[in-house]
Design an enzyme around this catalytic site. Structure first.
Site: not given
Ligand code: 5RP
Length: 266
Positions: A141, A171-173
């Site tokens: 995500a 997750v990528k943020t």
């Protein structure tokens, strides 16, 4: 978690270090022929030996990447909007059947928490996770940020946690102050995007700070392929991510490597 899911995840996150250097070259899906990716095949080729994973779209994969390559693919499966429109209005663009036919290691989509379309993008994530679980394909995500959205630990922590709660496998943020809180409050692994091009040393510091504060690696694009020395950049980022190369040594490594001849497509 079944064997297929674990096997695919181990192609993305290197089991030796528990970390990953993902090369992100999916930007054209909303930016078109952005700087450095006008001819994606030429940009990607010299960087591939230093990437653990390549993140891109179906079209560029099919047209620009040799199918004989053994680089694991994380396929972007969301899109349908451009920089000229409402980016949050993305939909799912690739069927699981086609993703499997393309032999991907994982799939990725963006979520737009806080936008008027958050529900649609979050339910799309949940649906992809359902399909991913059925077929053993991990879902990344991407916590997209709009102009109006803050990039602080509170907001990014909210987006990462919701993605994890809905079943995203990682997750990528973005990196931010108090990043360790974002990581601590997210029960699945976190990678960082590089964001807009910044000076090379700042991007190396960003990578160093991110892994020092709990990220398992980077999913980096512009700060590699828009660098004056893309190969030197990815090689140095790789040493930071996998070998915890101290910052001063990373700067020296980049300086030394950047004196070597390399072809730039920016
Ligand atoms: C766009 C993406 C990009 O892959 C992501 O932003 C990483 O690239 P960069 O390091 O250039 O920010 O997911 O939504």
């Amino acid at each position: 978690m079944d064997w297929g899911m674990k096997n695919r995840l181990s192609k993305i996150i290197r089991p030796e270090t528990g970390r990953t250097v993902m090369l992100a070259v999916d930007h054209g899906y909303f930016l078109g022929p952005t700087t450095g990716l006008q001819e994606p095949g030429k940009t990607i080729a010299p960087l591939l030996p230093y990437a653990d994973t390549l993140m891109l779209t179906r079209g560029v994969l099919r047209a620009c990447v040799n199918p004989a390559t053994d680089i694991p693919i994380v396929l972007r499966v969301s899109g349908g909007t451009s920089i000229l429109g409402n980016l949050a209005d993305e939909g799912t663009t690739v069927s699981m059947k086609d993703a499997l036919r393309l032999n991907v290691a994982g799939i990725a989509l963006s979520i737009f928490v806080g936008s008027e379309l958050e529900r649609k993008t979050l339910l799309a994530l949940a649906e992809l996770v359902n399909e991913g679980e059925e077929h053993g394909v991990p879902v990344l995500a991407v916590t997209a940020v709009g102009k109006e959205m803050a990039r602080d630990a509170r907001y990014l922590g909210l987006a990462c946690r919701i993605a994890a709660e809905l079943g995203a496998h990682y997750v990528k943020t973005y990196y931010c102050d108090d990043f360790e809180k974002v990581v601590k409050n997210c029960p699945v692994p976190v990678v960082i995007a590089g964001g807009k091009k910044i000076p090379e040393k700042d991007a190396l510091k960003l990578s160093f700070d991110a892994v020092s504060h709990g990220a398992i690696g980077v999913d980096m694009g512009r700060n590699i392929f828009q660098s004056t020395h893309p190969v030197a950049m990815i090689r140095t980022v790789r040493e930071i991510v996998h070998n915890n190369l101290p910052l001063k040594e990373a700067y020296d490594m980049f300086d030394t490597l950047s004196r070597e001849k390399e072809t730039v497509f920016a």
